[in-house]
Design an enzyme around this catalytic site. Sequence first.
Site, mmCIF file in Angstrom:
data_model
loop_
_atom_site.group_PDB
_atom_site.id
_atom_site.type_symbol
_atom_site.label_atom_id
_atom_site.label_comp_id
_atom_site.label_asym_id
_atom_site.label_seq_id
_atom_site.Cartn_x
_atom_site.Cartn_y
_atom_site.Cartn_z
ATOM 1 N N THR A 67 -77.819 -14.491 -85.130
ATOM 2 C CA THR A 67 -78.999 -15.354 -84.991
ATOM 3 C C THR A 67 -79.747 -15.533 -86.315
ATOM 4 O O THR A 67 -80.600 -16.414 -86.419
ATOM 5 C CB THR A 67 -79.984 -14.738 -83.986
ATOM 6 O OG1 THR A 67 -80.428 -13.472 -84.529
ATOM 7 C CG2 THR A 67 -79.336 -14.492 -82.638
ATOM 8 N N ASP A 89 -74.329 -11.033 -101.143
ATOM 9 C CA ASP A 89 -75.125 -10.108 -100.333
ATOM 10 C C ASP A 89 -75.757 -9.065 -101.245
ATOM 11 O O ASP A 89 -75.071 -8.187 -101.782
ATOM 12 C CB ASP A 89 -74.232 -9.434 -99.279
ATOM 13 C CG ASP A 89 -75.054 -8.619 -98.293
ATOM 14 O OD1 ASP A 89 -75.845 -7.747 -98.736
ATOM 15 O OD2 ASP A 89 -74.936 -8.852 -97.089
ATOM 16 N N ASP A 142 -75.273 -5.253 -100.269
ATOM 17 C CA ASP A 142 -73.907 -4.780 -100.494
ATOM 18 C C ASP A 142 -73.604 -4.631 -101.986
ATOM 19 O O ASP A 142 -72.964 -3.673 -102.403
ATOM 20 C CB ASP A 142 -72.898 -5.747 -99.860
ATOM 21 C CG ASP A 142 -72.818 -5.574 -98.349
ATOM 22 O OD1 ASP A 142 -73.220 -4.499 -97.856
ATOM 23 O OD2 ASP A 142 -72.361 -6.507 -97.665
HETATM 24 C C1 PRP Z 1 -80.988 -9.564 -96.915
HETATM 25 C C2 PRP Z 1 -82.019 -9.602 -98.024
HETATM 26 C C3 PRP Z 1 -83.268 -9.992 -97.283
HETATM 27 C C4 PRP Z 1 -82.743 -10.915 -96.214
HETATM 28 C C5 PRP Z 1 -83.047 -12.332 -96.608
HETATM 29 O O1 PRP Z 1 -81.092 -8.392 -96.194
HETATM 30 O O2 PRP Z 1 -82.131 -8.406 -98.724
HETATM 31 O O3 PRP Z 1 -83.951 -8.907 -96.714
HETATM 32 O O4 PRP Z 1 -81.321 -10.711 -96.141
HETATM 33 O O5 PRP Z 1 -82.654 -13.208 -95.630
HETATM 34 P P1 PRP Z 1 -83.692 -14.065 -94.769
HETATM 35 O O6 PRP Z 1 -84.665 -14.665 -95.740
HETATM 36 O O7 PRP Z 1 -82.817 -15.095 -94.128
HETATM 37 O O8 PRP Z 1 -84.342 -13.164 -93.781
HETATM 38 P P2 PRP Z 1 -80.062 -7.980 -95.039
HETATM 39 O O9 PRP Z 1 -80.563 -8.445 -93.729
HETATM 40 O O10 PRP Z 1 -78.695 -8.428 -95.427
HETATM 41 O O11 PRP Z 1 -80.178 -6.422 -95.011
HETATM 42 P P3 PRP Z 1 -79.865 -5.335 -96.143
HETATM 43 O O12 PRP Z 1 -80.922 -5.467 -97.209
HETATM 44 O O13 PRP Z 1 -79.957 -4.062 -95.376
HETATM 45 O O14 PRP Z 1 -78.475 -5.600 -96.679
HETATM 46 N N1 URA Z 2 -79.266 -12.125 -97.930
HETATM 47 C C1 URA Z 2 -78.495 -11.875 -99.009
HETATM 48 O O1 URA Z 2 -78.284 -10.718 -99.386
HETATM 49 N N2 URA Z 2 -77.960 -12.916 -99.649
HETATM 50 C C2 URA Z 2 -78.184 -14.195 -99.291
HETATM 51 O O2 URA Z 2 -77.672 -15.112 -99.952
HETATM 52 C C3 URA Z 2 -78.985 -14.422 -98.162
HETATM 53 C C4 URA Z 2 -79.529 -13.376 -97.505
#
Ligand code: PRP
Ligand code: URA
Length: 209
Positions: free
Chosen positions: A108, A200, A203
């Site tokens: 989602t 990402d 990651d």
């Molecule tokens: C990533 C990033 C942000 C989010 C941004 O985190 O670090 O927190 O996505 O996306 P949005 O603006 O669409 O919400 P992620 O959910 O991948 O988690 P992580 O930091 O644990 O990898």
């Molecule tokens: N979160 C990430 O880490 N990368 C993107 O491009 C979008 C959301």
Amino acid sequence: MGKVYVFDHPLIQHKLTIIRDKETGTKEFRELVDEVATLMAFEITRDMPLQDVQVQTPVCEANAKTLAGKKLGVVPILRAGIGMVDGILNLIPAAKVGHVGLYRDPETLTPVEYYVKLPSDVEERDFIVVDPMLATGGSAVEAIHSLKKRGATSIKFMCLVAAPEGVEVMKEIHPDVDIYIAALDEKLNEKGYIVPGLGDAGDRLFGTK
Ligand code: PRP
Ligand code: URA
């Protein structure tokens, strides 16, 4: 209406290019995110208030300045926001650090909150919420809701790469929050990734893929 600042400093842009490069490994990625966070923190703190003080130099008494105003709190959005914290603390070692844990549901794309821990004197601090990525904006919007719910009234948001979609959502939902960005990219793709982006962020920072 919240202001949007895109940093065009050559050092920030140069380092960000290496961060974006898919050949850049975890160690260098982490070091560069840390360095860019320091450079951005230098810019973001430009409006910190000062007060006059007297200092005794080895030569004479002098009129000088020290920081005044509210204390700072840095709040990384877990996980990837953690990569920006030390870079900020290099400049502002007395800042307190809170944490908001959110992940994006991969189906989602909506944020799911799993952890919140903030300094006890939330009302008295200026906060900088940090996350390398502002994509749909869901995570930043939710993290800032979380802070406001607990009494925070002064919040800035700082990220490395933003999509226009995320910036618009933030401006609409949190018009009181200024946004500081190293690069404003083109768009989101169908999976909610920023294009061209850097992949990402979590990651790449933690070597989990
Ligand atoms: C990533 C990033 C942000 C989010 C941004 O985190 O670090 O927190 O996505 O996306 P949005 O603006 O669409 O919400 P992620 O959910 O991948 O988690 P992580 O930091 O644990 O990898
Ligand atoms: N979160 C990430 O880490 N990368 C993107 O491009 C979008 C959301």
